[in-house]
Design an enzyme around this catalytic site. Structure first.
Site: not given
Ligand code: ZN
Length: 492
Positions: A258-259, A262
């Site tokens: 997920h990170e 980003h």
């Protein structure tokens, strides 16, 4: 004039780098007792940072350049974004700004303490003060507008209660019945339950996943924190954090995927617009669309694990008894649960719905803020059908309200919906499964760079979705994606 503007841009970026670095340090490695000293200094620095924007000379430069038709496209957009930003701060004094920043830092510390002692009462007075101050400051800058609408559009340009109501109503109509059907159907067995995953081996595996995603130490670093997050210090310093749980290897793996979604966005912004206001202004929904795309659409697909599961099996021998299909089914299990960040892809938007309703109620007065913990628990029972045993698993779970990010949560669900629409387009243009299976994630990153990342906030969120997918945002893609995926997974 332009040179003077560039000088200001540089000065602003220096303060931003200092404050972001100190914040990352505070959230990861800084010792507990360091916070008071640091918070005061950071408060001072953010005051100085704020002074730049209220500097008469700077305001005049922006005012003049606003009417300059000779500017190139990028500079024009910069001026437009600074102008929007200045409008947000124009009626707020330096003292108000600084004390709000200080309040946020103290609230974060209170939130951490409250979590440690599982005592909401430690955090409650700070939360109430944050709500009151947010209301006051929002009304000062936009006295004639609805407070929550202003906050919603701060996080996602172009969104308001009316649009979000429509979006969340569609989720309620289509997804709630699907969740009920799944709850009544034959459950998928969690094949990973009961195993222990030693932390040192998990850390090694996280490095394997980072390499697969092409997140390298040339521009990234992965630290540990209570709540995983990403933080860009510059285009070539896009950091992430994760957390490790001995009983659950999926926690660290999917936090990292997920990170990195980003961080890759931050890293792949075009050089001409990197590190300035266009980079800073990437909308929350667009940002979250990338992390959700990585985590769910790609990271939970069978093709992703066709390559990565054998490597995981080599790290943890007992996984050799669990087949690829059993593993892929396990990582996609849907079951109502208490913690948002652990929620599966299907029940996740309901966690957001709960927070959206609470925030809406906090700001229109229909929710009793003295009773927030109970209001929270009541909705969890209503939408997810489960009881909240303690505030740690209820109102104390999220970091976001401790820094007054009211209006932020809805962008998470919106991001998932953007992701489904972007994923649909990506599959039409490149053979996603084949790339995942053959360790060619760089080609996926390249596609995203061209379609989305390189532009950051050069365009509005609405235009970005239009440019990337060829049509305007349409939540139908999200609802259909969820319905197709989970109906087939559960044979219903
Ligand atoms: Zn995220």
């Amino acid at each position: 004039m332009i040179n003077k503007f560039k000088e200001y841009e540089f000065k602003i970026s220096a303060y931003e780098l200092a404050l972001t670095t100190m914040n990352f340090d505070a959230m990861t490695v800084a010792p507990k007792l360091s916070s008071e000293y640091r918070n005061e200094r950071m408060g001072y620095l953010s005051g100085e940072y704020y002074s730049i924007f209220t500097d008469k000379e700077f305001v005049e430069i922006i005012e003049n350049l606003k009417n300059d038709n000779s500017l190139d496209f990028i500079t024009k957009r910069k001026i437009e974004l600074y102008d929007q930003f200045l409008n947000k701060t124009k009626n707020i004094s330096k003292e108000e700004y600084t004390s709000f920043e200080k309040l946020k830092m103290d609230s974060y510390d209170a939130w951490e303490k409250a979590r440690k002692e599982n005592d909401y009462k430690i955090y409650e007075p700070f939360l109430l003060k944050l709500i009151e101050t947010s209301k006051k400051l929002t009304l000062k800058r936009e006295p004639n507008k609805d407070v929550y609408n202003v906050l919603l559009s701060d996080y996602e340009d172009g969104m308001d209660k009316e649009k979000y109501d429509k979006f969340f109503n569609l989720i309620k109509e289509e997804i709630v019945p699907l969740i009920k059907k799944i709850t009544d159907s034959k459950q998928i067995k969690n094949q990973l339950e009961g195993y222990k995953f030693p932390l040192n081996i998990q850390k090694e595996y996280v490095n394997d996943i980072l390499s697969y995603l092409r997140y390298t130490d040339d521009f990234g670093v992965c630290a540990t924190s209570i709540h995983p997050f990403s933080s860009r210090l510059s285009k070539n310093d896009a950091r992430i954090t994760t957390r490790y749980n001995e009983n659950d290897v999926l926690d660290s793996i999917f936090s990292v995927i997920h990170e990195v979604g980003h961080a890759m966005f931050e890293h792949q912004v075009a050089d001409e617009i990197a590190n300035g206001i266009i980079h800073n202004s990437i909308s929350m929904g667009t940002h979250e669309s990338q992390s959700r795309l990585f985590e769910n659409c790609l990271g939970r697909s069978k093709a992703f694990w066709e390559y990565n599961y054998p490597i995981l099996q080599n790290k943890f021998d007992f996984l050799k008894n669990i087949s690829l299909d059993e593993f892929v089914n396990t990582i996609n299990i849907s079951k109502p649960s208490l913690i948002r960040v652990d929620a599966d892809e299907l029940t996740y938007p309901l966690h957001i719905l709960i927070r959206y309703e609470l925030e809406k109620g906090i700001f229109d007065g229909s929710v009793d803020i003295k009773n927030l913990s109970n209001e929270w628990n009541k909705r969890v029972k209503e939408y997810l059908g489960i009881d909240v045993p303690s505030d740690l698993k209820g109102i104390l779970q999220d970091i976001h309200w401790s820094d007054a990010s009211f209006g932020y949560f809805p962008t998470y669900a919106l991001g998932s919906a953007y992701a489904a629409q972007i994923f649909n387009k990506m599959k039409q243009e490149i053979d996603v499964d084949c790339l995942l299976r053959n360790n060619k994630y760089d080609e996926i990153n390249n596609w995203l760079k061209e379609k989305i990342h390189k532009n950051a906030a050069l365009y509005s969120p609405k235009e970005i979705i239009l440019k990337a997918t060829g049509e305007e945002f349409n939540p139908r893609y999200y609802v259909d994606y969820l319905k197709n995926k989970f109906s087939s997974l559960y044979n219903i």
